[in-house]
Design a protein around this motif. Structure first.
Motif, PDB file in Angstrom:
ATOM      1  N   ALA A 154       0.830  -1.201   0.000  1.00  0.00           N
ATOM      2  CA  ALA A 154       0.000   0.000   0.000  1.00  0.00           C
ATOM      3  C   ALA A 154       0.866   1.253   0.000  1.00  0.00           C
ATOM      4  O   ALA A 154       0.627   2.195  -0.758  1.00  0.00           O
ATOM      5  CB  ALA A 154      -0.920  -0.003   1.220  1.00  0.00           C
ATOM      6  N   PHE A 155       1.866   1.266   0.867  1.00  0.00           N
ATOM      7  CA  PHE A 155       2.846   2.340   0.926  1.00  0.00           C
ATOM      8  C   PHE A 155       4.228   1.731   1.118  1.00  0.00           C
ATOM      9  O   PHE A 155       4.366   0.655   1.684  1.00  0.00           O
ATOM     10  CB  PHE A 155       2.567   3.296   2.091  1.00  0.00           C
ATOM     11  CG  PHE A 155       1.503   4.317   1.803  1.00  0.00           C
ATOM     12  CD1 PHE A 155       0.162   3.989   1.903  1.00  0.00           C
ATOM     13  CD2 PHE A 155       1.841   5.606   1.424  1.00  0.00           C
ATOM     14  CE1 PHE A 155      -0.828   4.925   1.634  1.00  0.00           C
ATOM     15  CE2 PHE A 155       0.863   6.550   1.155  1.00  0.00           C
ATOM     16  CZ  PHE A 155      -0.480   6.206   1.256  1.00  0.00           C
ATOM     17  N   GLN A 156       5.224   2.432   0.657  1.00  0.00           N
ATOM     18  CA  GLN A 156       6.602   2.115   0.966  1.00  0.00           C
ATOM     19  C   GLN A 156       7.149   3.258   1.817  1.00  0.00           C
ATOM     20  O   GLN A 156       6.639   4.386   1.756  1.00  0.00           O
ATOM     21  CB  GLN A 156       7.426   1.979  -0.312  1.00  0.00           C
ATOM     22  CG  GLN A 156       6.948   0.852  -1.214  1.00  0.00           C
ATOM     23  CD  GLN A 156       7.638   0.883  -2.560  1.00  0.00           C
ATOM     24  OE1 GLN A 156       7.055   1.276  -3.550  1.00  0.00           O
ATOM     25  NE2 GLN A 156       8.890   0.455  -2.583  1.00  0.00           N
ATOM     26  N   GLY A 157       8.194   2.959   2.573  1.00  0.00           N
ATOM     27  CA  GLY A 157       8.703   4.043   3.396  1.00  0.00           C
ATOM     28  C   GLY A 157       9.973   3.688   4.118  1.00  0.00           C
ATOM     29  O   GLY A 157      10.470   2.569   4.037  1.00  0.00           O
ATOM     30  N   TRP A 158      10.517   4.655   4.821  1.00  0.00           N
ATOM     31  CA  TRP A 158      11.697   4.406   5.634  1.00  0.00           C
ATOM     32  C   TRP A 158      11.701   5.276   6.874  1.00  0.00           C
ATOM     33  O   TRP A 158      11.065   6.324   6.936  1.00  0.00           O
ATOM     34  CB  TRP A 158      12.989   4.549   4.855  1.00  0.00           C
ATOM     35  CG  TRP A 158      13.212   5.795   4.037  1.00  0.00           C
ATOM     36  CD1 TRP A 158      12.909   5.957   2.723  1.00  0.00           C
ATOM     37  CD2 TRP A 158      13.804   7.027   4.452  1.00  0.00           C
ATOM     38  NE1 TRP A 158      13.286   7.203   2.293  1.00  0.00           N
ATOM     39  CE2 TRP A 158      13.836   7.877   3.337  1.00  0.00           C
ATOM     40  CE3 TRP A 158      14.318   7.485   5.665  1.00  0.00           C
ATOM     41  CZ2 TRP A 158      14.349   9.174   3.393  1.00  0.00           C
ATOM     42  CZ3 TRP A 158      14.838   8.779   5.728  1.00  0.00           C
ATOM     43  CH2 TRP A 158      14.848   9.602   4.599  1.00  0.00           C
ATOM     44  N   LEU A 159      12.426   4.771   7.847  1.00  0.00           N
ATOM     45  CA  LEU A 159      12.594   5.445   9.133  1.00  0.00           C
ATOM     46  C   LEU A 159      13.968   6.094   9.161  1.00  0.00           C
ATOM     47  O   LEU A 159      14.979   5.412   8.994  1.00  0.00           O
ATOM     48  CB  LEU A 159      12.468   4.435  10.269  1.00  0.00           C
ATOM     49  CG  LEU A 159      12.837   4.910  11.668  1.00  0.00           C
ATOM     50  CD1 LEU A 159      11.815   5.931  12.164  1.00  0.00           C
ATOM     51  CD2 LEU A 159      12.917   3.722  12.623  1.00  0.00           C
TER      52      LEU A 159
END
Length: 379
Positions: free
Chosen positions: A241-246
């Protein structure tokens, strides 16, 4: 520019099949193409002028306090910086632990090979701790719930309140480094966006000419879509649904950060129709970008930005040459400066890249990739 390997002739048949399945395809697609090009000219100028500030920025504590206008902006731009999801101290601790793990395991696969900064490690303790942090799980649930169905009926097996984490890698990118292996691209399905009938339905409004009605957050059509028809190595089959990073350190534009094209509706509309049109003028013509200088063509098997690889296909990989109306040289936008504990997320259809150069003085984020996915996709 190296000439791409031609796609199989059967993809010309695919174009003709798609065109035949939508009434008045030539008329409606041509009209939509002109409207999309006109809209791109306006929005591209706005993106270029605003720069990183075009990307929405919100605080974790305000996730459930946003106005309808703020929510609409996040969904249209398809990307968001969410600040203070975890504390600085926790993020920095995880980074130091990952640094020690990478030092203790010099044989782990990483890139660049002669100076590893992007590590093929997925299940280390700090990575698992980060993914399972209550605030990260709450953020993932909030992102999942940007998706919806167009009926009151629930989708069997789907619960948007239970996030499934998609494990990915981490990077500790050094200043002065130059990377060229993550140019603008879209994940989550390549030629499948057109070839797979269920995936194609996600873009039916675009193909029917009613591109403004396209809804990138319609979950019902995503459920049955196949992201990987060819079982190509390193191609995920799960819907993200979403990709992301911290972020695990301070990282600003020009310091090797993420770049996005921040308009998922326009990007999808242009990318999906682009294979059906060809220019009638040379690229150096002053009228090259005018809609009237492009014509419908379903005789070619080419899908610009889709490339054969490892028995399957990669892409879409838009370029200024193949997708000139996106004006990627000025619209690929670096995300605003992030600090340890901030997160960056982008819709699975968003064009994204990593800055080639890192001009800063410290390491670039040491960021751990965190992906929010539909929780019950068969893996």
């Amino acid at each position: 520019m190296t000439k791409a390997t031609p796609l199989p002739p059967r993809f010309a048949d695919l174009k003709r099949e798609i065109a035949a399945s939508y009434p008045k395809f030539q008329e409606r697609a041509t009209k939509a193409w002109g409207e999309i090009i006109a809209e791109l000219k306006v929005v591209n100028a706005e993106i270029a002028e605003a720069g990183p500030e075009y990307i929405p920025q919100i605080s974790f504590e305000d996730l459930n306090k946003l106005s309808d206008d703020e929510m609409a902006k996040i969904k249209r731009r398809g990307s968001v910086v969410i600040r203070d999801v975890v504390s600085d101290a926790e993020a920095l601790r995880w980074k130091e632990q990952l640094r020690e793990i990478s030092k203790a395991n010099p044989d782990v696969i990483g890139f660049p090979e002669n100076n590893k900064q992007f590590y093929m490690l997925y299940w280390t303790k700090p990575q698992v701790e980060a993914r399972s942090h209550p605030n990260l799980l709450e953020t993932s649930t909030w992102l999942n719930n940007l998706y919806h169905t167009n009926t009151s009926d629930s989708i069997e097996g789907v619960d948007l309140s239970i996030p499934l984490t998609y494990a990915d890698r981490f990077r500790i990118r050094l200043p002065g480094s130059s990377w060229d292996f993550l140019p603008p691209h879209v994940d989550g399905g390549t030629i499948e966006r057109w070839e797979d009938p269920a995936f194609r339905q996600c873009f039916s409004c675009i193909l029917s000419g009613d591109w403004r009605s396209h809804d990138p957050y319609d979950l019902q059509r995503r459920v049955a879509a196949s992201n990987s028809r060819y079982d190509r190595p390193n191609q995920a089959s799960v819907f993200r649904a979403f990709q992301g990073w911290l972020a695990m350190s301070e990282t600003a534009p020009t310091q090797g950060t993420l770049m996005v094209y921040p308009d998922v509706l326009l990007a999808n509309s242009y990318l999906i129709l682009r294979p059906f049109f060809r220019p009638t003028l040379p690229a150096d013509s002053p009228d090259y970008l005018r809609a009237e200088s492009w014509e419908l063509d379903i005789s070619s098997p080419e899908f610009p930005g889709i490339l054969p690889q490892d028995g399957g296909y990669v892409g879409p990989m838009p370029t200024p040459e193949l997708h000139p109306h996106l004006e990627l040289d000025k619209t690929m936008t670096s995300v605003p400066k992030v600090y340890p504990g901030d997160t960056v997320f982008w819709h699975g259809d968003v064009i994204h890249a990593v800055e080639e150069e890192h001009t800063g003085t410290g390491d670039s984020s040491g960021s751990s990739h965190v992906h929010s996915s539909r929780p019950t996709h068969p893996v």
